[in-house]
Motif scaffolding. Sequence first.
Motif, PDB file in Angstrom:
ATOM      1  N   LYS A   1       0.818  -1.215   0.000  1.00  0.00           N
ATOM      2  CA  LYS A   1       0.000   0.000   0.000  1.00  0.00           C
ATOM      3  C   LYS A   1       0.855   1.269   0.000  1.00  0.00           C
ATOM      4  CE  LYS A   1      -3.613  -2.659   0.645  1.00  0.00           C
ATOM      5  NZ  LYS A   1      -4.687  -2.849  -0.354  1.00  0.00           N
TER       6      LYS A   1
ATOM      7  N   SER B   1     -10.316   0.469  -0.660  1.00  0.00           N
ATOM      8  CA  SER B   1      -9.416  -0.517  -1.263  1.00  0.00           C
ATOM      9  C   SER B   1      -9.011  -0.102  -2.675  1.00  0.00           C
ATOM     10  CB  SER B   1     -10.087  -1.893  -1.299  1.00  0.00           C
ATOM     11  OG  SER B   1     -10.341  -2.375   0.004  1.00  0.00           O
TER      12      SER B   1
ATOM     13  N   THR C   1      -7.177  -1.650   4.635  1.00  0.00           N
ATOM     14  CA  THR C   1      -8.481  -1.522   5.284  1.00  0.00           C
ATOM     15  C   THR C   1      -8.676  -2.591   6.359  1.00  0.00           C
ATOM     16  OG1 THR C   1      -9.439  -2.841   3.482  1.00  0.00           O
ATOM     17  CG2 THR C   1      -9.609  -0.432   3.316  1.00  0.00           C
TER      18      THR C   1
ATOM     19  N   GLY D   1     -12.209  -6.355  -0.850  1.00  0.00           N
ATOM     20  CA  GLY D   1     -10.802  -5.997  -0.731  1.00  0.00           C
ATOM     21  C   GLY D   1     -10.371  -5.722   0.693  1.00  0.00           C
TER      22      GLY D   1
ATOM     23  N   ASP E   1      -8.635  -5.844   4.029  1.00  0.00           N
ATOM     24  CA  ASP E   1      -7.322  -6.441   4.269  1.00  0.00           C
ATOM     25  C   ASP E   1      -7.214  -7.181   5.600  1.00  0.00           C
ATOM     26  OD1 ASP E   1      -5.747  -5.568   1.912  1.00  0.00           O
ATOM     27  OD2 ASP E   1      -6.271  -3.578   2.637  1.00  0.00           O
TER      28      ASP E   1
END
Length: 340
Positions: free
Chosen positions: A12, A116, A122, A143, A145
């Motif tokens: 990220k 996301s 997230t 999505g 995480d």
Amino acid sequence: MNWTDILVFLGKLNLRKSWNAFQVISSFYLSSILKKPLQWGLPFNISIEPTTQCNLGCPECPSGLKSFTRDTGNLEIDFYHKFLEENYKHLIYLYFYFQGEPYLHPKFLELVKAASAKNIYTVTSTNAHFLSPRKAEETVLSGLDRILISIDGTTQESYESYRIGGKLSKVIEGTKNLVAAKKRLKSKTPHIIIQFLVVKPNEHQIPEILALGKELEVDEVKLKTAQIYDYQGGSELIPSQEQYSRYKQNLDGTYSIKNKLENKCWKLWHSCVLTWDANIVPCCFDKDAKYAMGNLKDKSFKEIWRNEAYIRFRSQLLTNRKSIDICTNCTEGLSVWAEE
């Protein structure tokens, strides 16, 4: 340590986010030394409150007790998209939880999916009563995480002693649904954590919750100490094993918080909370938004982050933290490496 989760998180990052994080960390340490609130960069970790609704009645939770002094409601989806568009470039981590059960927001997974898509890590925390097979699959596809599933007992009796109104069988079923959906979709995410809040009625079940985690094939089991509001005179929730308690018993029989209340707090530099009605509050201990620093419907985030109210609050924290009531029962935020 889970390398898959670490690699997802590192994915990220980019140069802009890393430089912002460096500025934030540097200003925190310099502020701690100088006792002067320097604020470089913008927070890279924000907690968002999707809703204040909850299906349970946990005794140490304002949402569960329905004891808020502030208004309750759901985050507006259009406002959220506007906030995200204005702030995503410096955000590494979004935690979709403050008060309430996130899955009770009618468009909760739409919130996650939008973040996301902006390459933000997230996270959410849930009591897992709403993870049907379909909702579990939607969670994986959103999505998300990381997800923390609260399982605070290995029998219905011990579980409901804190999670009042909850059904342990429903939580286990929801956890199984999520693990199955993740396997079926061959997804690395979400990183599934069972979070076990250690209180006196369940502390003897710690070996059992670790075994349950293996049986359910979750990625991790975390033991968490409980925050008790009226701890001074003792509480039936304070564990007898001191290593699992935030509090210690004094010679006179009263209780006090174990950690030293130092005049610093990492959270005031790298994070904040966005309530459902657009208030920015300094941290998750401000359950009633008593210290709201501003409202995003009136001011931009950057204006609020560096306004006079925030400067005064950080200054007071650096010189006399014990004078701030929400800080007196806090065990977090003393360093960059404090656990969330």
